[in-house]
Enzyme design. Structure first.
Site, PDB file in Angstrom:
ATOM      1  N   GLU A  45       0.964  -4.549   2.762  1.00  0.00           N
ATOM      2  CA  GLU A  45       1.388  -5.946   2.604  1.00  0.00           C
ATOM      3  C   GLU A  45       2.410  -6.200   3.726  1.00  0.00           C
ATOM      4  OE1 GLU A  45      -0.069  -8.169   0.915  1.00  0.00           O
ATOM      5  OE2 GLU A  45       1.395  -9.826   1.390  1.00  0.00           O
ATOM      6  N   HIS A  99       2.196  -5.485   7.046  1.00  0.00           N
ATOM      7  CA  HIS A  99       1.333  -5.947   7.963  1.00  0.00           C
ATOM      8  C   HIS A  99       0.778  -7.314   8.054  1.00  0.00           C
ATOM      9  CE1 HIS A  99       1.175  -1.470   8.544  1.00  0.00           C
ATOM     10  NE2 HIS A  99       1.706  -1.838   9.772  1.00  0.00           N
ATOM     11  N   LEU A 118       8.252  -1.447   2.781  1.00  0.00           N
ATOM     12  CA  LEU A 118       6.814  -0.855   2.997  1.00  0.00           C
ATOM     13  C   LEU A 118       6.690  -0.335   4.185  1.00  0.00           C
ATOM     14  CD1 LEU A 118       4.431  -3.690   1.541  1.00  0.00           C
ATOM     15  CD2 LEU A 118       5.743  -1.941   0.191  1.00  0.00           C
ATOM     16  N   ARG A 147       3.994   5.301   6.252  1.00  0.00           N
ATOM     17  CA  ARG A 147       4.244   6.604   5.844  1.00  0.00           C
ATOM     18  C   ARG A 147       4.845   6.778   4.367  1.00  0.00           C
ATOM     19  NH1 ARG A 147       6.241   6.567  11.392  1.00  0.00           N
ATOM     20  NH2 ARG A 147       5.201   8.236  12.478  1.00  0.00           N
TER      21      ARG A 147
END
Ligand code: PAF
Length: 276
Positions: free
Chosen positions: A31, A33, A180, A183
């Protein structure tokens, strides 16, 4: 949405566009990105996202091989978000010859991430300059979670007179405030619960600063001790001037708190802006 892998095809496709917003990524999309894609959509008619896991920015000991490669899922997310073009070159297309011509980033790249990941920002700056040359965007969007990267991208554009604007996207968090990150999927269930502590220690520093405590050394030390006491290995906790990323002074108004630490095998970073 078009998925393009060849540089020449991408150039042909973008020739007819009057305004292009660009979101470079390494995939493993989430989310965070997609929020950058939404900013891109507000700033140009054509939104291009790239997906390329850039070997140049990984040290041999790092997670290049196990970095999430989820191209089909990523494209689905980008398509649903209304992205126009995805550029997903393979290594041969982007690096047809050995890339031994590298960009040397400014000294700010040698501290923080640069201290613990030597060569990281050389690799990032080099690939991003290549991508900018290929896509030729009017704006490019970078997230604030990677605050030092955002700063270095701004300097790249400024110092090389690149004809584009860098726009910053806010960090997107889970409901318990974990930033977020691609990784995060490495975390075990137990680590996932613990992971939010990084945000909590940075928030504590922010609260202290907002309430008049400017003893940055003690604040950073307390944060590090709390993380270390819970099994983390802290790389750095820093309180910096927001515009320059030099250590904050008593009279600075706009600051940013940055932290990076390892939980098990996963290295997490986070950042919080603070103003007084
Ligand atoms: O932030 C990232 O995902 C990468 O560092 C970037 C900017 C896509 C360059 O490889």
């Amino acid at each position: 949405m078009e998925i393009i892998t060849e540089i020449s095809s991408l150039r042909r496709r973008l020739q007819r566009e009057s305004s292009i917003a660009f979101v470079p990524t390494m995939g493993g999309l989430h989310e965070g990105h997609l929020s950058l894609i939404r900013i891109a959509q507000r700033n140009a008619k054509c939104v291009v996202a790239s997906i390329f896991v850039n070997r140049l920015q990984f040290a041999p000991t790092e997670d290049f091989d196990r970095y999430p490669r989820t191209l089909a899922d990523d494209c689905e997310l980008l398509k649903n978000q209304g992205t126009n073009v995805v550029f997903s070159p393979d290594e041969k297309s982007l690096y047809p010859v050995r890339q031994d011509f590298m960009l040397e980033p400014p000294p700010v790249a040698n501290m923080l991430e640069g201290e613990f990941r030597p060569g990281f920002f050389r690799g990032v700056a080099t690939v991003v300059l290549k991508l900018f040359n290929i896509v030729q965007p009017h704006v490019a969007i970078f997230g604030k979670k990677d605050y030092q990267q955002l700063h270095i991208m701004r300097e790249l554009v400024r110092q090389f007179n690149l004809p584009l604007e860098i726009i910053a996207g806010e960090t997107i968090r889970t409901s318990d405030n974990l930033a977020l990150s691609s990784r995060n999927r490495y975390l075990s269930n137990e680590e996932r619960i613990e992971a939010v502590r990084l945000y909590r220690v940075l928030s504590q520093i922010k609260w202290e600063i907002e309430n008049g405590n400017r003893n940055s050394h003690a604040l950073r030390q307390n944060a590090k001790e709390e993380l270390d006491a819970h099994g983390w290995k802290t790389d750095y906790i820093a309180v910096l001037q927001r515009d320059t990323l030099v250590p904050a002074q008593e009279d600075d108004g706009d600051m940013v708190i940055l932290g990076a630490a390892r939980l098990g095998k996963t290295r997490l970073i986070d950042s919080l802006e603070v103003s007084i």
